[in-house]
Write a protein that holds these residues in place. Structure first.
Motif, short mmCIF file in Angstrom:
data_model
loop_
_atom_site.label_atom_id
_atom_site.label_comp_id
_atom_site.label_asym_id
_atom_site.label_seq_id
_atom_site.Cartn_x
_atom_site.Cartn_y
_atom_site.Cartn_z
N ASP B 26 0.84 -1.19 0.00
CA ASP B 26 0.00 0.00 0.00
C ASP B 26 0.89 1.26 0.00
N LEU B 27 1.92 1.23 0.84
CA LEU B 27 2.83 2.37 0.93
C LEU B 27 3.60 2.56 -0.39
N LEU B 28 4.12 1.46 -0.94
CA LEU B 28 4.86 1.54 -2.20
C LEU B 28 3.99 2.12 -3.31
N LEU B 29 2.76 1.63 -3.37
CA LEU B 29 1.84 2.11 -4.40
C LEU B 29 1.59 3.61 -4.23
N HIS B 30 1.47 4.03 -2.99
CA HIS B 30 1.26 5.45 -2.71
C HIS B 30 2.42 6.27 -3.26
N LEU B 31 3.64 5.82 -2.97
CA LEU B 31 4.83 6.56 -3.43
C LEU B 31 4.87 6.61 -4.96
N VAL B 101 6.43 -5.68 -9.74
CA VAL B 101 5.40 -4.99 -10.51
C VAL B 101 4.12 -5.83 -10.55
N ARG B 102 4.30 -7.13 -10.76
CA ARG B 102 3.12 -8.00 -10.79
C ARG B 102 2.38 -7.92 -9.45
N ARG B 103 3.16 -7.98 -8.35
CA ARG B 103 2.52 -7.94 -7.04
C ARG B 103 1.81 -6.60 -6.81
N LEU B 104 2.46 -5.53 -7.24
CA LEU B 104 1.87 -4.20 -7.03
C LEU B 104 0.56 -4.08 -7.80
#
Lengths: 182, 251, 182
Positions: B26-31, B101-104
């Motif tokens: 969630d945090l990575l996606l936000h960034l 990337v797939r996981r995100l």
């Protein structure tokens, strides 16, 4: 929104009886006397339409409850054992699915000539059939097949073991009616 | 700006309250999304640094949650290291970021579904059930054992056959197109229930050449995709399909 | 007593949706198709009379609920029970279970990147998910699926009504084995 329907919604959704004063709070323009008249009107509507429920006065308030004459039915319903046999409609639907799977609801309905929605739900709930995929065409209809429990319950090891005979040719051969054929 | 981000003040993606995030993804996606980064070409060094900066602030997080963020940080650092090795141009699939990337994307998708569920929940709560109901046992079909026997069903089958009997019954399955993807689904379904399936069992319910051919094509396709393995002890012996991971001698 | 009123009494007195098969149990002379017709008639009567409630199709059954336009009024009354809403963690976990069922805890945790033990326990306690089997492999992990109450909670008629999006096709396709690159 009509006052009478606001009162109806409140009486329906409340977990406790509501007094005329409680109900009058729903709108500034309402007083207790008006509420009482509206509740009486509501009760009259239920009585005229012979609804299974009506308004009762309980503990200084009003509540919508089923009429007492339905109590024995409701009680018996709770103790009636659930039907443990399939209805004829369910049997026929299951027969078609067993022999024609994967098959869509429309095809089942075409063969039996009647709607299959409720029956399919029962068979799904009974775990006798399951969704096995989606068909082509408009809305990609769900396709049904029999379950492993179906085989277990009727004592087959595989679908291969389902009896076949010449009499069945028609079930097996019945063509899926073309949508545009008249 | 200390973190070297070229974003206007006030929208600093690092000014986040970790508690509002539901995990490292969630945090990575936000960034990534806040900085309009192309998810298929993540500047891994920059993102890693930002991620580490954020979790550097997380002293107040309880240990279990911290572990999840630290695990992701380790993954990022490892990817960053792998990116330093020169790659040959023809090895697209070897991008060390691919799995991340797939996981995100997968997580982002389910986050969207969760939002849709939240909307459905909100809509549903506008319909109120009856407030007062007397306690009654909830009936369920599952409580009643099924007593219908096969002969009853067989009778229904025969009755149905009789009713459908047309003047010129055809004794062949006809008209219905057999599709390879239907067959693939059927094979996958059977293999999800059993570890191995005899090819004959696939074809038996239909018993026509077209079904046999399409079933065989489906099996070959799945074998090519390494989903199953075909085995035949000798020519003309029964052909068996094995679920790939169940293969005893699989590596 | 008229069949339609028996059904009305049952629907009115039930706290959960009742399926056509459930309702048909009330009288030997009733089958599911008749039940469906009677329920449709009942709904028409409520609609014609502009009652504050009507029959809705939900979770494979029928339930009498107030119409949504009354929600703002009802929520002002503390006698009207309020259902609590799910947390984001619970919604995300449910989303994964709903689409991937049957699915093990490890896959849920892998997708969300966080532990799922506590959330799963809550979802099990609230009867939103249930154990539907055991997977292959080490320790034969428990597999979870959604319940009928899950459909009730979100107001879906069936799992087919789960929100869909274009990306979903992509994600689900990825679950299939990758075709050979060659």
């Amino acid at each position: 929104m009509r006052h009478s329907r606001l009162i109806e919604a409140l009486l329906f959704a409340s977990e406790a009886p509501l007094s005329p004063a409680d109900l009058a709070r729903v709108d500034d323009g309402l007083d207790e006397e008006q509420v009482e008249a509206l509740v009486a009107e509501l009760k009259q509507e239920y009585d005229d339409a012979e609804r299974a429920f009506t308004v009762f006065e309980i503990a200084g308030g009003y509540q919508i409850l089923t009429r007492p004459e339905y109590a024995p039915v409701l009680e018996r319903y709770d103790t009636v054992p659930l039907s443990s046999r399939l209805s004829t409609a369910a049997l026929e639907t299951l027969a078609i699915i067993a022999y024609r799977q994967p098959v869509g609801r429309a095809e089942v309905e075409d063969i039996r000539g009647v709607g299959a929605g409720g029956v399919l739900k029962t068979l799904l709930e009974r775990d006798l059939v399951e969704v096995v995929g989606r068909g082509e065409g408009l809305g990609r209809p769900l396709l049904y097949g029999t379950t492993r429990y179906f085989l277990e319950h009727f004592g087959f090891r595989s679908l291969e073991e389902l009896p076949r005979s010449d009499e069945l040719a028609v079930i097996l051969a019945q063509k899926q009616p073309e949508p545009d054929a008249t | 700006m200390t973190n070297g981000l070229d974003v206007p003040p006030g929208t600093d993606p690092l000014l986040v309250d970790l508690d509002q995030f539901h995990g490292p993804l969630d945090l990575l996606l936000h960034l990534i999304r806040k900085q309009d980064i192309d998810i298929f070409d993540i500047p891994i060094a920059r993102i890693t640094q930002q991620f580490l900066d954020v979790i550097g602030e997380m002293g107040r997080l309880e240990l279990e949650r911290a572990g999840e963020f630290i695990e992701m940080a380790a993954t990022l650092v490892r990817i960053k290291a792998q990116m330093l090795f020169p790659r040959r141009d023809d090895e697209e699939s070897d991008d060390p970021r691919a799995d991340l990337v797939r996981r995100l994307l997968e997580y982002e998708h389910f986050r969207e579904v969760a939002r849709a569920l939240e909307r459905a929940e909100r809509d549903r709560l506008r319909f109120h059930p009856k407030g007062f109901v007397e306690a009654r046992p909830r009936p369920s079909l599952a409580d009643a054992p099924l007593e219908t026997e096969w002969d009853e069903l067989w009778e229904a089958v025969l009755a149905l056959a009789e009713r459908l009997d047309e003047p010129e019954p055809s004794y062949q399955v006809q008209g219905r197109l057999v599709r390879i993807d239907e067959k693939i689904e059927q094979v996958l379904r059977m293999l999800s229930e059993q570890q191995r399936v005899e090819f004959a069992a696939l074809v038996a319910p239909w018993g026509t050449r077209m079904h046999a051919v399409m079933s065989l094509l489906a099996c070959l396709e799945l074998a090519k995709r390494s989903t199953l393995r075909l085995r035949q002890a000798s020519p003309f012996a029964p052909l068996w399909l094995y679920r790939r991971e169940e293969e005893p001698d699989a590596a």
